[in-house]
Design a protein around this motif. Structure first.
Motif, PDB file in Angstrom:
ATOM      1  N   GLU A 194      19.577  -8.050 -12.406  1.00  9.75           N
ATOM      2  CA  GLU A 194      19.466  -9.412 -12.925  1.00  9.75           C
ATOM      3  C   GLU A 194      18.207  -9.555 -13.755  1.00  9.75           C
ATOM      4  OE1 GLU A 194      21.111 -11.067  -8.736  1.00  9.75           O
ATOM      5  OE2 GLU A 194      19.891 -12.457  -9.903  1.00  9.75           O
ATOM      6  N   ARG A 195      18.184 -10.622 -14.538  1.00  7.48           N
ATOM      7  CA  ARG A 195      17.047 -10.850 -15.407  1.00  7.48           C
ATOM      8  C   ARG A 195      16.043 -11.732 -14.660  1.00  7.48           C
ATOM      9  NH1 ARG A 195      15.043 -14.570 -18.889  1.00  7.48           N
ATOM     10  NH2 ARG A 195      14.045 -13.749 -20.773  1.00  7.48           N
ATOM     11  N   VAL A 196      14.899 -11.158 -14.379  1.00  9.05           N
ATOM     12  CA  VAL A 196      13.873 -11.903 -13.651  1.00  9.05           C
ATOM     13  C   VAL A 196      12.603 -11.902 -14.492  1.00  9.05           C
ATOM     14  CG1 VAL A 196      12.504 -11.989 -11.544  1.00  9.05           C
ATOM     15  CG2 VAL A 196      14.841 -11.146 -11.466  1.00  9.05           C
ATOM     16  N   THR A 197      11.990 -13.069 -14.655  1.00  7.08           N
ATOM     17  CA  THR A 197      10.774 -13.111 -15.470  1.00  7.08           C
ATOM     18  C   THR A 197       9.571 -12.677 -14.653  1.00  7.08           C
ATOM     19  OG1 THR A 197      10.448 -15.410 -14.862  1.00  7.08           O
ATOM     20  CG2 THR A 197      11.581 -14.978 -16.932  1.00  7.08           C
ATOM     21  N   VAL A 198       8.592 -12.163 -15.361  1.00  4.94           N
ATOM     22  CA  VAL A 198       7.342 -11.765 -14.715  1.00  4.94           C
ATOM     23  C   VAL A 198       6.680 -12.976 -14.075  1.00  4.94           C
ATOM     24  CG1 VAL A 198       4.994 -11.041 -15.253  1.00  4.94           C
ATOM     25  CG2 VAL A 198       6.916  -9.724 -16.101  1.00  4.94           C
ATOM     26  N   ALA A 199       6.786 -14.136 -14.737  1.00  9.30           N
ATOM     27  CA  ALA A 199       6.152 -15.338 -14.200  1.00  9.30           C
ATOM     28  C   ALA A 199       6.697 -15.669 -12.813  1.00  9.30           C
ATOM     29  CB  ALA A 199       6.361 -16.510 -15.161  1.00  9.30           C
ATOM     30  N   GLU A 242      -4.921 -14.746  -7.149  1.00  6.53           N
ATOM     31  CA  GLU A 242      -5.478 -15.405  -8.329  1.00  6.53           C
ATOM     32  C   GLU A 242      -5.042 -14.683  -9.596  1.00  6.53           C
ATOM     33  OE1 GLU A 242      -9.725 -15.716  -8.266  1.00  6.53           O
ATOM     34  OE2 GLU A 242      -9.767 -16.566 -10.282  1.00  6.53           O
ATOM     35  N   GLN A 243      -5.108 -13.349  -9.551  1.00  6.59           N
ATOM     36  CA  GLN A 243      -4.695 -12.568 -10.713  1.00  6.59           C
ATOM     37  C   GLN A 243      -3.227 -12.812 -11.029  1.00  6.59           C
ATOM     38  OE1 GLN A 243      -4.177  -8.354 -10.038  1.00  6.59           O
ATOM     39  NE2 GLN A 243      -5.262  -7.873 -11.908  1.00  6.59           N
ATOM     40  N   ALA A 244      -2.383 -12.853  -9.984  1.00  7.40           N
ATOM     41  CA  ALA A 244      -0.944 -13.044 -10.201  1.00  7.40           C
ATOM     42  C   ALA A 244      -0.669 -14.395 -10.842  1.00  7.40           C
ATOM     43  CB  ALA A 244      -0.215 -12.936  -8.864  1.00  7.40           C
ATOM     44  N   LEU A 245      -1.390 -15.441 -10.377  1.00  8.86           N
ATOM     45  CA  LEU A 245      -1.137 -16.760 -10.948  1.00  8.86           C
ATOM     46  C   LEU A 245      -1.608 -16.836 -12.393  1.00  8.86           C
ATOM     47  CD1 LEU A 245      -1.881 -19.086  -7.943  1.00  8.86           C
ATOM     48  CD2 LEU A 245       0.300 -18.614  -8.997  1.00  8.86           C
ATOM     49  N   ARG A 246      -2.686 -16.137 -12.722  1.00 12.77           N
ATOM     50  CA  ARG A 246      -3.142 -16.152 -14.114  1.00 12.77           C
ATOM     51  C   ARG A 246      -2.132 -15.423 -14.993  1.00 12.77           C
ATOM     52  NH1 ARG A 246      -7.601 -18.886 -13.945  1.00 12.77           N
ATOM     53  NH2 ARG A 246      -9.138 -18.477 -12.321  1.00 12.77           N
ATOM     54  N   VAL A 247      -1.590 -14.304 -14.486  1.00 16.10           N
ATOM     55  CA  VAL A 247      -0.562 -13.582 -15.249  1.00 16.10           C
ATOM     56  C   VAL A 247       0.677 -14.460 -15.404  1.00 16.10           C
ATOM     57  CG1 VAL A 247       1.048 -11.645 -15.136  1.00 16.10           C
ATOM     58  CG2 VAL A 247      -1.351 -11.285 -14.618  1.00 16.10           C
ATOM     59  N   ALA A 248       1.066 -15.158 -14.324  1.00 15.56           N
ATOM     60  CA  ALA A 248       2.269 -16.001 -14.378  1.00 15.56           C
ATOM     61  C   ALA A 248       2.121 -17.112 -15.398  1.00 15.56           C
ATOM     62  CB  ALA A 248       2.542 -16.584 -12.992  1.00 15.56           C
ATOM     63  N   ASP A 287       5.335 -14.156 -20.647  1.00  9.85           N
ATOM     64  CA  ASP A 287       6.723 -14.587 -20.829  1.00  9.85           C
ATOM     65  C   ASP A 287       7.633 -13.376 -20.907  1.00  9.85           C
ATOM     66  OD1 ASP A 287       6.229 -15.427 -24.377  1.00  9.85           O
ATOM     67  OD2 ASP A 287       5.761 -13.658 -23.167  1.00  9.85           O
ATOM     68  N   ALA A 288       7.183 -12.263 -20.307  1.00  8.64           N
ATOM     69  CA  ALA A 288       7.980 -11.038 -20.362  1.00  8.64           C
ATOM     70  C   ALA A 288       9.042 -11.047 -19.269  1.00  8.64           C
ATOM     71  CB  ALA A 288       7.053  -9.831 -20.184  1.00  8.64           C
ATOM     72  N   VAL A 289       9.930 -10.078 -19.368  1.00  9.97           N
ATOM     73  CA  VAL A 289      10.954  -9.893 -18.340  1.00  9.97           C
ATOM     74  C   VAL A 289      10.530  -8.708 -17.476  1.00  9.97           C
ATOM     75  CG1 VAL A 289      13.354  -9.263 -17.923  1.00  9.97           C
ATOM     76  CG2 VAL A 289      12.776 -10.810 -19.792  1.00  9.97           C
ATOM     77  N   LEU A 290      10.800  -8.808 -16.195  1.00 13.55           N
ATOM     78  CA  LEU A 290      10.365  -7.784 -15.249  1.00 13.55           C
ATOM     79  C   LEU A 290      11.198  -6.518 -15.412  1.00 13.55           C
ATOM     80  CD1 LEU A 290       8.411  -7.585 -12.831  1.00 13.55           C
ATOM     81  CD2 LEU A 290      10.276  -8.277 -11.382  1.00 13.55           C
ATOM     82  N   GLU A 291      10.516  -5.390 -15.613  1.00 11.05           N
ATOM     83  CA  GLU A 291      11.208  -4.107 -15.734  1.00 11.05           C
ATOM     84  C   GLU A 291      10.694  -3.155 -14.669  1.00 11.05           C
ATOM     85  OE1 GLU A 291      13.606  -3.270 -17.771  1.00 11.05           O
ATOM     86  OE2 GLU A 291      13.634  -5.188 -18.803  1.00 11.05           O
ATOM     87  N   PRO A 292      11.577  -2.442 -13.978  1.00  9.99           N
ATOM     88  CA  PRO A 292      11.088  -1.499 -12.964  1.00  9.99           C
ATOM     89  C   PRO A 292      10.480  -0.260 -13.600  1.00  9.99           C
ATOM     90  CG  PRO A 292      13.480  -1.451 -13.069  1.00  9.99           C
ATOM     91  CD  PRO A 292      13.032  -2.527 -13.991  1.00  9.99           C
ATOM     92  N   VAL A 293       9.594   0.376 -12.868  1.00 10.47           N
ATOM     93  CA  VAL A 293       8.983   1.639 -13.277  1.00 10.47           C
ATOM     94  C   VAL A 293       9.619   2.727 -12.431  1.00 10.47           C
ATOM     95  CG1 VAL A 293       6.844   2.936 -13.376  1.00 10.47           C
ATOM     96  CG2 VAL A 293       6.832   0.485 -13.846  1.00 10.47           C
ATOM     97  N   ASP A 294      10.453   3.598 -13.055  1.00 15.76           N
ATOM     98  CA  ASP A 294      11.172   4.637 -12.297  1.00 15.76           C
ATOM     99  C   ASP A 294      11.980   4.044 -11.154  1.00 15.76           C
ATOM    100  OD1 ASP A 294       8.421   6.988 -12.519  1.00 15.76           O
ATOM    101  OD2 ASP A 294      10.156   6.658 -13.830  1.00 15.76           O
ATOM    102  N   GLY A 295      12.592   2.888 -11.404  1.00 16.49           N
ATOM    103  CA  GLY A 295      13.428   2.274 -10.373  1.00 16.49           C
ATOM    104  C   GLY A 295      12.646   1.694  -9.210  1.00 16.49           C
ATOM    105  N   GLN A 296      11.351   1.501  -9.387  1.00 13.06           N
ATOM    106  CA  GLN A 296      10.552   0.925  -8.303  1.00 13.06           C
ATOM    107  C   GLN A 296       9.744  -0.246  -8.844  1.00 13.06           C
ATOM    108  OE1 GLN A 296       8.036   3.620  -6.290  1.00 13.06           O
ATOM    109  NE2 GLN A 296       9.651   5.068  -5.803  1.00 13.06           N
TER     110      GLN A 296
END
Lengths: 118, 432
Positions: B217-222, B350-356, B360-369
């Protein structure tokens, strides 16, 4: 002694007893149940596996030595207490000095760990 | 009588809620906590203080008997609420069930005020008042239970060993986890760890965005980062309750609910961080305790903030294209003790909320993880439960500590009861 002198004390006693009875009465009137709920401990939902009566070491040697030391201190304090009010501040300071020396002993024992598990 | 009804209504105006969280019931637990905070209803720490028992999630067999025992320990008037059951709030089998926390708890509170109902329930559930001590066999058995046996302790003396379960239903405790401790005095000598599985489908709440992304599914990084921040703040709130800091715990809960609602209040988290890092009492309570070094963590397969709290800057997000310019969060004097772990949670939240707020990117796995709130998330053959790895650390970390430190260590590792659910479905050769 006049009997009237006891009146305030008797009044206080009666008021206290009435208040306590009133609190119990309110509890009995409002409680959903007369029977107590049970006295088992809260073990996150588990039942107790064993009795928690903990035995511990009395450390007789340490307790005896400490008792002896401070009993000797008390031996000096008893006669002092009788005459201290008449002699005045000088007696107070002398006893204070004596107690201070003994307190230093206690601090030493504390730091050496003699009071652990005592 | 009008007077007793009025007294009852006054006494039960803000019923105390005892939350019994179960694996798979995170969403309903969060709803109950939010409601209790908004309405000012206190959360009870023990059953003796409770009026409403709020069961969040579905229970089975063993947990069910523990819940029943817990319910019997709550003094009347008592109301049982089961959340997470589909449908409107209704009474079924002596409990109030439903999905909406507000409706269910309102109905439960109304049941508390019903004097006749409470009297009937109390009469029906009353047990004989304790068991008398068995006078015959003195010294060995009292009240039908044996006295605690002895075992040698670390000084070489024979001391009582008491079995204390830090069970599934304890305040600020991970859901479904049972740590059975053998205590001598207050020192933990032995630990047996068990994790309960939730029956049926629940799904890991905290890992949901990453699991959905792995399913395609399409999940945003935010969204993912907001969920991560909320997970860290939730774990932090639990640790703060264990440490005795109820005010900051409530503040962390408020920030967590804000993050779950979608508002990225990074400044609020920064303010909480300043407040907690400046607290000397919290520092004394947590610094230097529960040190688990990087080697032990990597050999147990632990990833995520627990590993980064030892100073290792390993984060899959730095390798991902969805996080341009991402630097793994590593704090100075991160030594892998309790203090490093909770500071890591705050810094990462705090870092996660600043990134969120800015991504506006879409979440992509790294090597399926993915790198989830507690560690790597993967499905298929690489599946590995991050919380299972954290749980495997517990025996080594708890033995030899005293009870207070042990609770802080468990709170700082915070294995998630829901995560076992997901992995167990993939690996039938089960492990916990």
């Amino acid at each position: 002694m006049e009997r009237a002198a006891y009146l305030p004390a008797i009044l206080l006693l009666v008021t206290t007893v009435l208040l306590v009875l009133a609190v119990y009465a309110v509890g009995l009137l409002l409680a959903p149940s007369r029977r107590p709920n049970g006295a088992d401990p809260y073990l996150s939902g588990h039942l107790p596996v064993e009795h928690a009566a903990g035995r511990y070491h009395a450390r007789w040697y340490a307790v005896t030595l400490l008792f002896l030391a401070f009993d000797m201190e008390m031996v000096f304090m008893y006669p002092w207490a009788v005459v201290f009010a008449d002699v005045g501040a000088k007696a107070l300071m002398e006893m204070g000095l004596f107690l201070l020396i003994l307190t230093l002993g206690i601090l030493y024992a504390w730091r050496e760990g003699a009071l652990r598990w005592a | 009588m009008g007077l007793s009804d009025r007294l009852r209504a006054f006494a039960l105006a803000r019923p105390h809620i005892l939350i019994a969280p179960l694996p798979g019931g995170t969403a309903s637990r969060l709803a109950v906590e939010r409601l209790a905070r908004d309405r000012g209803w206190p959360l009870a720490a023990t059953p003796r203080d409770a009026d409403v028992l709020a069961v969040c999630g579905a229970s089975d067999g063993d947990l069910g008997t523990h819940l029943a025992h817990l319910l019997s320990q709550i003094p009347a008037p008592v109301a049982l609420a089961r959340l997470g059951v589909e449908g409107p709030a209704r009474v079924h089998g002596g409990a109030v069930i439903g999905t909406d926390a507000a409706e269910v708890l309102d109905l439960a509170a109304a049941r508390l005020l019903d004097a006749d109902l409470q009297r009937r329930l109390a009469e029906a559930g009353a047990r004989p008042a304790g068991e008398q001590a068995d006078m015959g066999d003195e010294g060995m058995v009292a009240a039908g239970l044996p006295t605690a046996g002895t075992r040698p302790d670390r000084d070489g003396l024979e001391l009582d060993a008491l079995t204390v379960p830090l069970g599934p239903f304890l305040v600020a405790w991970p859901a479904g986890l049972t740590c059975t401790l053998v205590l001598q005095g207050d020192v933990v000598q032995d630990v047996a760890v068990e994790a309960a599985l939730a029956p049926g489908a629940g799904g890991a709440f905290w890992d949901a965005p990453w699991l959905r992304s792995l399913r395609g599914e399409r999940v945003t990084v935010a969204e993912a980062e907001a969920r991560r921040a909320a997970a860290h703040l939730d774990a932090l709130a639990r640790l703060l309750v264990v440490a005795g800091f109820d005010g900051p715990a409530s503040a962390a809960g408020r920030l967590r609910d804000g993050a779950l609602d979608g508002g990225a209040d990074a400044d609020g988290v920064a303010a909480l961080r300043r407040r907690l890092e400046g607290s000397r009492l919290l520092r004394r309570q947590t610094a230097g305790y529960g040190v688990i070094d990087a080697e032990a963590l990597t050999s147990a397969g632990v990833t995520g903030p627990a590993l980064r709290a030892t100073g290792l800057a390993r984060d899959l997000r730095s390798l991902s294209d969805s996080y341009p310019g991402f630097e793994p969060c590593v704090l100075e004097d991160a030594v892998g003790d309790v203090r490093s772990r909770w500071r890591q949670w705050l810094a990462e939240a705090e870092q996660a909320l600043r990134v969120a707020a800015t991504s506006d990117a879409v979440l992509e796995p790294v090597d399926g993880q993915h790198d989830g709130p507690r560690g790597r998330i993967a499905t298929g053959p690489a599946a590995h439960s991050a919380s299972g790895a954290l749980r495997s650390l517990l025996p080594g970390a708890l033995v030899g500590e005293d009870l207070g430190i042990a609770r802080l260590v468990v709170a700082s590792l915070d294995p998630d009861g829901d995560e076992v659910l997901v992995v167990e479905e993939k690996e039938p050769a089960g492990h916990v």
